[in-house]
Write an enzyme that holds these catalytic residues in place. Structure first.
Site, PDB file in Angstrom:
ATOM      1  CG  HIS A   1       8.900   7.964   5.767  1.00 14.00           C
ATOM      2  ND1 HIS A   1       8.343   8.567   4.660  1.00 14.00           N
ATOM      3  CD2 HIS A   1       7.980   7.065   6.199  1.00 14.00           C
ATOM      4  CE1 HIS A   1       7.145   8.056   4.436  1.00 14.00           C
ATOM      5  NE2 HIS A   1       6.899   7.151   5.359  1.00 14.00           N
TER       6      HIS A   1
ATOM      7  NE  ARG B   1      -1.299   2.402   2.982  1.00  9.46           N
ATOM      8  CZ  ARG B   1      -0.797   3.499   3.519  1.00  9.46           C
ATOM      9  NH1 ARG B   1      -0.669   4.627   2.826  1.00  9.46           N
ATOM     10  NH2 ARG B   1      -0.350   3.484   4.780  1.00  9.46           N
ATOM     11  CG  ASP B   2       3.330   4.269   3.009  1.00  6.58           C
ATOM     12  OD1 ASP B   2       3.173   5.173   2.179  1.00  6.58           O
ATOM     13  OD2 ASP B   2       3.918   4.433   4.082  1.00  6.58           O
TER      14      ASP B   2
ATOM     15  CG  HIS C   1       4.884   4.590   9.291  1.00  3.91           C
ATOM     16  ND1 HIS C   1       4.000   3.752   8.649  1.00  3.91           N
ATOM     17  CD2 HIS C   1       5.546   5.240   8.306  1.00  3.91           C
ATOM     18  CE1 HIS C   1       4.119   3.885   7.342  1.00  3.91           C
ATOM     19  NE2 HIS C   1       5.055   4.798   7.113  1.00  3.91           N
TER      20      HIS C   1
ATOM     21  CB  CYS D   1       3.668  10.845   2.377  1.00  7.20           C
ATOM     22  SG  CYS D   1       2.074  11.679   2.492  1.00  7.20           S
TER      23      CYS D   1
ATOM     24  CG  ASN E   1       7.435   3.662   4.115  1.00  2.55           C
ATOM     25  OD1 ASN E   1       6.966   4.451   4.927  1.00  2.55           O
ATOM     26  ND2 ASN E   1       6.823   3.374   2.978  1.00  2.55           N
TER      27      ASN E   1
END
Length: 309
Positions: free
Chosen positions: A220, A29-30, A218, A251, A260
């Site tokens: 980065h 997804r991300d 989470h 993002c 990420n």
């Protein structure tokens, strides 16, 4: 002889750390949402199945955000219809609002995530809401999801720094997070959306929450701090870490948000610390090499690059 053939990394425990960590894999997804060329559904489905085969038990599969905003995920319904559910694996999806929830329920989803902002500017740019009014959008979505028996996770973006506002007051992040938990979110993922956090900042924010049992992190890796920040969070008692296979992602609403934390880099560190994840690192590396070939560029993960030689 390669590092793996030599039995590396050597396992040496360090201080007070959890015995096991749950990896919340966001690669499908991300990791893929920002790709300019649409990735075929068949490739996404195989990617998810390979990740599950590598031992990852939480795979965030897709998002029901409007296709206008994230064209890469316009195939969410098709993907979920074709998904091979492996025993013991959950496949959460991101939902932005009630319409997204409707689609998730139609698809038979059991786990969802909503996404909030810790800052006024990002709430306006990403959600078209104010910092306070974003909760008016979340409340009916969460209430209906809980009533339907779904598990709800809350993401909070810009927890450690905002490209328009700079440093974010920790009290502001805690206030946003606590409202989501009070609303019924079972877990809160604190996002370093532009990768500016450092370990002391991580420790201070987690201390602000007090109880970290419902928290995940989470990070980065924009400034190369993701692993050190993760270790700091583990020392504070966090046991769920978000990461993306091969270091894919960023993002779409934050230009300075590079990849990420790579799942392979995370697993190498956790393996060396003797922390159980259930992940087969070699299978995971093979999966990220396979996906990199389909995307037409090498993985940014240092562990993938080192082990794929």
């Amino acid at each position: 002889m390669g590092a793996r053939e030599a039995g590396l990394p050597d396992v040496v425990a360090s201080g007070s750390l959890p015995s096991s960590v749950t990896i919340w894999e966001v690669g499908a997804r991300d990791g893929l949402q920002n790709e300019s060329a649409v990735v075929p559904v068949s490739v996404k489905l195989e990617f998810l199945d390979r990740l599950a085969a590598a031992g990852l038990s939480t795979l965030e599969a897709t998002s029901f955000v409007h296709p206008k905003w994230v064209p890469q995920l316009a195939d969410a319904s098709e993907l979920l219809a074709g998904l091979r559910h492996r025993p013991g694996v959950t496949y959460p999806v991101l939902v932005p609002n009630e319409r997204g929830l409707d689609r998730a329920l139609e698809a038979g989803v059991t786990d969802i995530a909503i996404f909030a902002s810790a800052t006024e500017t990002f709430a306006s740019r990403n959600l078209n809401r104010t910092l306070d009014s974003q909760f008016e959008m979340f409340s009916p979505t969460v209430s209906r999801a809980l009533a339907a028996g779904l598990s709800v996770r809350g993401y909070v973006s810009m927890c450690f720094g905002d490209p328009w506002e700079g440093a974010v007051p920790r009290s502001q992040v805690v206030a946003v997070g606590e409202r989501l938990l009070e609303m019924g979110c079972s877990q809160l993922s604190l996002g370093d959306t532009i990768g500016v956090a450092t370990p002391g900042q991580v420790e201070a924010l987690l201390e602000g929450f007090g109880d970290v049992s419902s928290l995940a992190v989470h990070f980065h890796d924009t400034y190369g701090q993701a692993l050190s920040n993760t270790l700091a969070a583990l020392r504070c008692g966090v046991t769920t870490v978000d990461s993306s296979a091969g270091g894919l992602g960023g993002c779409p609403y934050a230009e300075s948000a590079t990849g990420n934390l790579a799942t392979e880099d995370l697993v190498w560190m956790l393996d060396g610390l003797g922390i159980e994840t259930g992940v087969d690192l070699d299978k995971l590396v093979e999966t990220s090499v396979w996906m990199a070939e389909r995307l037409g560029r090498p993985s940014p993960s240092r562990v993938v690059r080192a082990l794929a030689k």
